[in-house]
Motif scaffolding. Structure first.
Motif, PDB file in Angstrom:
ATOM      1  N   ALA A   1       0.800  -1.223   0.041  1.00  0.00           N
ATOM      2  CA  ALA A   1      -0.077   0.112  -0.036  1.00  0.00           C
ATOM      3  C   ALA A   1       0.967   1.308   0.046  1.00  0.00           C
ATOM      4  CB  ALA A   1      -1.026  -0.018   1.299  1.00  0.00           C
ATOM      5  N   LEU A   2       1.916   1.227   0.781  1.00  0.00           N
ATOM      6  CA  LEU A   2       2.639   2.347   0.796  1.00  0.00           C
ATOM      7  C   LEU A   2       3.418   2.567  -0.525  1.00  0.00           C
ATOM      8  CD1 LEU A   2       4.709   3.368   3.896  1.00  0.00           C
ATOM      9  CD2 LEU A   2       6.005   3.599   1.566  1.00  0.00           C
TER      10      LEU A   2
ATOM     11  N   PHE B   1       3.459   5.774  -2.771  1.00  0.00           N
ATOM     12  CA  PHE B   1       4.742   6.571  -3.481  1.00  0.00           C
ATOM     13  C   PHE B   1       4.953   6.268  -4.777  1.00  0.00           C
ATOM     14  CE2 PHE B   1       5.501   7.007   0.964  1.00  0.00           C
ATOM     15  CZ  PHE B   1       6.290   8.107   1.331  1.00  0.00           C
ATOM     16  N   GLY B   2       4.014   5.636  -5.413  1.00  0.00           N
ATOM     17  CA  GLY B   2       4.001   5.499  -6.821  1.00  0.00           C
ATOM     18  C   GLY B   2       5.326   4.667  -7.299  1.00  0.00           C
TER      19      GLY B   2
ATOM     20  N   TYR C   1       9.939  10.556  -4.000  1.00  0.00           N
ATOM     21  CA  TYR C   1       8.662  10.614  -4.398  1.00  0.00           C
ATOM     22  C   TYR C   1       7.752  11.804  -3.785  1.00  0.00           C
ATOM     23  CZ  TYR C   1       9.357   6.480  -6.964  1.00  0.00           C
ATOM     24  OH  TYR C   1       9.620   5.572  -7.834  1.00  0.00           O
ATOM     25  N   VAL C   2       8.759  12.685  -2.827  1.00  0.00           N
ATOM     26  CA  VAL C   2       7.851  13.804  -1.930  1.00  0.00           C
ATOM     27  C   VAL C   2       7.981  14.967  -2.867  1.00  0.00           C
ATOM     28  CG1 VAL C   2       8.137  15.115   0.035  1.00  0.00           C
ATOM     29  CG2 VAL C   2       8.672  12.599  -0.006  1.00  0.00           C
ATOM     30  N   HIS C   3       7.114  15.844  -2.863  1.00  0.00           N
ATOM     31  CA  HIS C   3       6.881  16.884  -3.444  1.00  0.00           C
ATOM     32  C   HIS C   3       8.317  17.843  -3.271  1.00  0.00           C
ATOM     33  CE1 HIS C   3       5.348  20.840  -4.874  1.00  0.00           C
ATOM     34  NE2 HIS C   3       4.314  20.213  -5.376  1.00  0.00           N
TER      35      HIS C   3
ATOM     36  N   ASP D   1      -1.091   7.739  -9.843  1.00  0.00           N
ATOM     37  CA  ASP D   1      -1.800   8.490 -10.981  1.00  0.00           C
ATOM     38  C   ASP D   1      -0.960   9.909 -11.168  1.00  0.00           C
ATOM     39  OD1 ASP D   1      -1.933  10.032  -8.752  1.00  0.00           O
ATOM     40  OD2 ASP D   1      -4.212   9.953  -8.573  1.00  0.00           O
ATOM     41  N   ARG D   2       0.211   9.750 -10.821  1.00  0.00           N
ATOM     42  CA  ARG D   2       1.021  10.956 -11.103  1.00  0.00           C
ATOM     43  C   ARG D   2       0.467  12.312 -10.494  1.00  0.00           C
ATOM     44  NH1 ARG D   2       5.357   8.598 -11.016  1.00  0.00           N
ATOM     45  NH2 ARG D   2       6.272  10.476 -11.822  1.00  0.00           N
ATOM     46  N   GLN D   3      -0.132  12.334  -9.568  1.00  0.00           N
ATOM     47  CA  GLN D   3      -0.669  13.490  -8.871  1.00  0.00           C
ATOM     48  C   GLN D   3      -0.246  13.491  -7.333  1.00  0.00           C
ATOM     49  OE1 GLN D   3      -2.666  15.679 -10.234  1.00  0.00           O
ATOM     50  NE2 GLN D   3      -2.591  14.753 -12.051  1.00  0.00           N
ATOM     51  N   TYR D   4      -0.017  14.468  -6.888  1.00  0.00           N
ATOM     52  CA  TYR D   4       0.290  14.753  -5.460  1.00  0.00           C
ATOM     53  C   TYR D   4      -0.935  14.676  -4.875  1.00  0.00           C
ATOM     54  CZ  TYR D   4       5.209  15.733  -6.862  1.00  0.00           C
ATOM     55  OH  TYR D   4       6.713  15.708  -7.473  1.00  0.00           O
ATOM     56  N   ARG D   5      -0.724  14.080  -3.385  1.00  0.00           N
ATOM     57  CA  ARG D   5      -1.818  13.892  -2.391  1.00  0.00           C
ATOM     58  C   ARG D   5      -1.156  14.169  -1.084  1.00  0.00           C
ATOM     59  NH1 ARG D   5      -4.229   8.020  -2.954  1.00  0.00           N
ATOM     60  NH2 ARG D   5      -5.513   8.972  -0.961  1.00  0.00           N
TER      61      ARG D   5
END
Length: 935
Positions: free
Chosen positions: A45-46, A50-51, A69-71, A102-106
């Motif tokens: 899941a993690l 982090f993609g 993978y962090v903004h 999904d290549r989106q930051y959350r």
């Protein structure tokens, strides 16, 4: 669960959040970081969060690979938070954005724990990731909404705020902050009483808020507000209850707008309207407003007050018709010249008809108001009634003429000091007193420069006292001047008063007279007195030594009895001298030999001086009865001024400070004059080199504290007479004996030691009190406290000059006296005056004559007689004849007619010796239908 430390509490909270996240399905995944090996193990899941590439191992990942993978904006913060947790161990929590599949930051929140070994080294870092994207979205919407609300509130004009039910501030805009004068954080959560500096204002505001919240009704009010910097303003406030979803009042919301300018404008408008209304009503002018278009004229109330016309509105023709026919054409022409021309102001004088048909002289003026094209629209003006002014001007001119004639006749010069404009007005007569030409201009500098240097300080002080609003003293001084142009020294006596407007003196004016000749005469008299004293000194030295021994061995009462007895016998002898001389003088007034007349006048003068001596003896022994009357001390002192000046001599300057509206007192006026003269002479002797003697009068109210301070003067209202000098003064041991009889510090022949004891005796006999203050080389002050008499003093009627004594109408008078000479004179004098007379040498024969002659209308009897005295005789006679009038005569007042030093009520007494005129006046008064007041 026990959480005894902050770290324990944080772990408890983290556990609760994880449990809540599990329950909500918000757990993204878990990790474990083997810190010494820098290998991170994550679950699937993690990895998805982090993609991470699914083909990449989930074990033994380096931390740096995960941080990729962090903004980028959050990466430094994540690294810093991890480093901090490793350094200290324990709890770790941090929120940041990660790149998903999904290549989106959350947004996620990492929660973990760093474990340390026994040496404090980090060895393990397990944790979980929670999805907080929805929470962050809600928080962002909330923050956005709050930002919008804050922007709206701050942008709103005036003050916007909200309070809870207890009056605590929940929110406030920029206007609120400016009004309170504190930052937002200093007043949110507090009540007005806690953050406002004005406790009274805070109480008023909170009371209003509570009323609105309790009533549940909105209100709009005007409030006076004080800013922290001291400014004051008016606010229009709208306050309404704040309700929750159930409609329950949970607080209050309010808005306020600054209406200070509006209130000021309203006040100015009202002030202008009120000023115009009051001016129109209060002015003495008849205000008129002429609308030129329709010819209507509106008048104020003064048209009725001044001229009696009841009209409020008229036309212009009505006004023109009321102008005097001789003035009408001129006024009509001139006012239309202004209206139809380019001018705007018209003024003129004419006669205007009153309602009663008479004409008033008026001064009229008006201003033309024109339209944009220059056409006349209105004319507003005011009509002033000059009648009173013309009358006043005529009266003033007449008054000025009378004043000029009076001052010229009295050789007086007036003066007027204008303190507002620092100007001086002197006529030619006053200028002459300062050696200045009649046409020369004068200023106050000329006055001060013209004063003799020795008199300048006292004269200036007197002028300042007259101009002082607190004292308002009478300006009454004598001073020397040095002529500006001729250098001549002159003496001037000046009197004046200040003119006050409220508490400000605007003018001091009065009169002045040249007293140089009088001063020279006084100096010559003083010189003669001094020479006389030196001649008499040798002759009375031995007598003074004997008298001094007598004063040291005898008491006051013994001396009083002796002098009283001498005065009585001497008065009886003088009665047989003065009266016959008076009769002889009247009979020989036309005697051809002038020497005969001169010898008689010399004898009368000597006898009168002897009579005065006996009166002084009686006063010394306090056997002369006091005849108290209402006395105005100011008037008494004014009448004594010449006597005092002559007695003091040229080296002592006399000043009087007399209070306006001085109360009256009830004393013997003659004895009070003697007391003041006695004190003045004592003061003169204390200033052998010259000085200043000041006599002042004041109204004095003493309360209990004053009575204690004055050592026994009881509380009450007194007329205070102060006599002060700047002489040698007295030490305490001398002042303690000053009032003792026979005590004196003067040289032999210079004093008897009875002066101050006589002063003390008279004042105490008059129910008054004496106090003395003295200091060596500074001077002495003697204060006489005389009880106030409520009421005024009737002016004395002018003495008749040259009027013949009143004669009788053959009324029968019974004369009783044991002295044959006095009895014979009384009989002859009364017979000469037109009365029938019977004479008796004692009470027995007098009563027989009274029984035998019922037509006797007056009993004239001596008081001191052997066996039966005059009072006993009068009592017996009045029992027989209650309507009989009784006139007593005596040479000594220590008898039954006097109690406590004052004549009994209703007793008529004539003292020996007496003249024919005195006897005539007293008998005529006794027999007149309207009896004179008691003597």
């Amino acid at each position: 669960m026990d959480a005894s430390t902050p770290d324990d509490l944080d772990r408890v909270r983290d556990a609760e959040r994880v449990e809540m996240a599990l329950a909500a399905g918000a757990i993204v995944g878990t990790w474990f970081w083997d810190i010494p090996r820098n290998r991170v193990t994550i679950d699937d899941a993690l990895a998805d969060a982090f993609g991470l590439d699914p083909s990449v191992s989930r074990d033994n990942l380096p931390l740096e690979q995960i941080l990729e993978y962090v903004h980028p904006d959050d990466r430094p913060g994540v690294s810093a938070a991890i480093a901090d947790a490793i350094a200290r161990g324990g709890r770790y929590a941090h929120a940041y954005r990660t790149l998903g599949t999904d290549r989106q930051y959350r947004w996620i929140e990492a929660i973990g724990r760093v474990d340390l070994d026994a040496d404090g080294n980090a060895i393990g870092f397990p944790g979980v990731l929670i999805d907080i994207e929805e929470r962050r979205r809600i928080e962002a919407e909330r923050d956005h909404a709050q930002t919008l609300l804050r922007s709206f509130i701050d942008a709103a004009p005036g003050v916007v705020y909200a309070k809870d039910r207890q009056g605590r501030m929940l929110i406030g805009n920029r206007g609120t902050t400016e009004l309170i004068g504190r930052p937002l954080e200093d007043y949110v959560g507090r009540t007005d009483a806690e953050f406002l500096g004005d406790a009274v204002q805070a109480a008023v505001v909170m009371a209003t808020d509570e009323r609105i919240m309790a009533s549940g009704q909105s209100e709009q009010i005007e409030e006076a507000i004080s800013f922290p910097d001291g400014r004051r303003a008016w606010w229009l406030s709208t306050k309404a209850p704040l309700r929750d979803s159930d409609g329950t009042v949970i607080g209050l919301v309010g808005t306020s707008l600054d209406i200070t300018d509006r209130k000021a404008a309203e006040a100015r408008h009202l002030e202008v309207e009120e000023r115009y209304r009051l001016a129109a009503r209060a002015t003495n002018d008849a205000i008129w407003d002429w609308k030129i278009g329709d010819g209507q004229v509106v008048w104020n109330e003064a048209l009725t007050t001044l001229f009696g016309h009841a009209e409020v509105e008229t036309d212009a023709q009505w006004w023109l018709d009321h102008i005097h026919p001789d003035d009408r054409a001129r006024i009509d022409s001139r006012i239309h010249e202004v209206i139809e021309g380019d001018a705007s102001v018209w003024t003129d004088e004419y006669r205007f008809r009153r309602d009663d048909g008479s004409y008033a002289a008026v001064f009229d003026r008006g201003t033309v108001l024109r339209g944009s094209g220059g056409e006349p629209v209105r004319m507003i003006g005011a009509m002033l009634d000059l009648s009173a002014r013309r009358t006043a001007e005529a009266a003033l001119a007449q008054s000025e003429k009378r004043l000029r004639l009076a001052t010229e006749a009295g050789d007086l010069g007036f003066w007027d000091v204008d303190l507002v404009h620092d100007a001086l007005i002197w006529p030619r007569r006053t200028k002459a007193m300062f050696g200045i030409s009649p046409d020369a201009e004068v200023t106050l500098r000329d006055f001060y420069d013209g004063l003799h240097p020795q008199d300048r300080e006292a004269t200036t002080a007197a002028l300042e006292a007259a101009a002082d609003p607190a004292r308002r003293a009478l300006y009454d001084v004598e001073y020397r001047t040095i002529g500006k142009e001729d250098g001549i020294e002159r003496w001037v006596a000046a009197k004046g008063r200040g003119v006050f407007e409220g508490d400000r003196c605007v003018r001091v004016l009065g009169v002045a007279i040249d007293v140089t000749a009088r001063k020279r005469a006084d100096a010559r008299l003083q010189e003669l007195n001094e020479q006389l004293e030196s001649r008499v000194l040798a002759e009375v030295a031995e007598r003074t030594r004997v008298e001094e021994a007598l004063r040291q061995s005898q008491k006051m009462e013994a001396v009083g009895q002796l002098t009283g007895g001498i005065a009585h016998d001497f008065n009886n002898m003088l009665a047989a001298v003065v009266g016959p001389l008076d009769l002889l003088s009247s009979r020989l007034k036309d005697h051809p030999d002038p020497r005969t007349r001169r010898y008689i006048d010399m004898a009368i003068d000597g006898a009168n001086r002897a009579a005065q001596l006996t009166q002084r003896l009686l006063a010394f022994s306090r056997q002369q009865p006091l005849q108290p009357v209402p006395v105005d001390a100011n008037r008494l002192l004014a009448g004594m001024r010449d006597l005092l000046v002559h007695s003091l001599g040229s080296s002592v300057r006399l000043e009087t400070l007399l209070q306006d509206d001085l109360w009256c007192t009830h004393v013997d006026a003659n004895q009070l004059e003697n007391v003041i003269l006695n004190l003045a002479v004592n003061a003169r002797d204390a200033m052998p080199g010259g000085g200043r003697l000041t006599i002042a009068t004041n109204n004095c109210r003493l309360d209990a504290d004053d009575a204690v301070a004055l050592h026994g003067v009881p509380p009450g209202e007194y007329v205070l007479i102060s006599v002060s000098d700047d002489g040698s003064g007295m030490p305490p041991e001398v002042m303690a004996k000053a009032f003792d009889p026979f005590y004196t510090t003067k040289k032999v022949g210079k004093g008897t030691g009875l002066g101050l004891s006589q002063v003390y005796g008279f004042v105490r006999q008059s129910a008054g009190h004496v106090r003395m203050l003295s200091e060596v080389a500074r001077g002495t002050v003697v204060k006489l406290y005389l009880p106030r008499l409520v009421g005024g003093v009737e002016p004395k009627p002018p003495a008749d000059q040259g009027v013949a004594p009143p004669h009788g109408r053959q009324e029968l008078v019974l004369v009783v006296d044991d002295e044959p000479a006095v009895r014979q004179f009384s009989t002859d004098a009364l017979t000469e005056l037109g009365y029938r007379v019977l004479a008796a040498d004692g009470a027995a024969s007098a009563l027989q004559l009274l029984d035998a002659h019922p037509d006797i209308v007056l009993l004239f009897t001596d008081v001191v007689m052997p066996e039966v005295n005059g009072r006993q005789l009068a009592d017996a006679a009045l029992k027989r004849r209650p309507d009989l009038k009784v006139l007593f005569t005596t040479g000594n007042s220590r008898n039954t007619l006097v109690h406590d030093g004052v004549l009994d009520p209703g007793v008529q007494l004539i003292g020996k010796p007496y003249t024919v005129d005195t006897l005539a006046a007293r008998v005529s008064a006794m027999l007149a239908p309207d009896r004179l007041p008691d003597a």
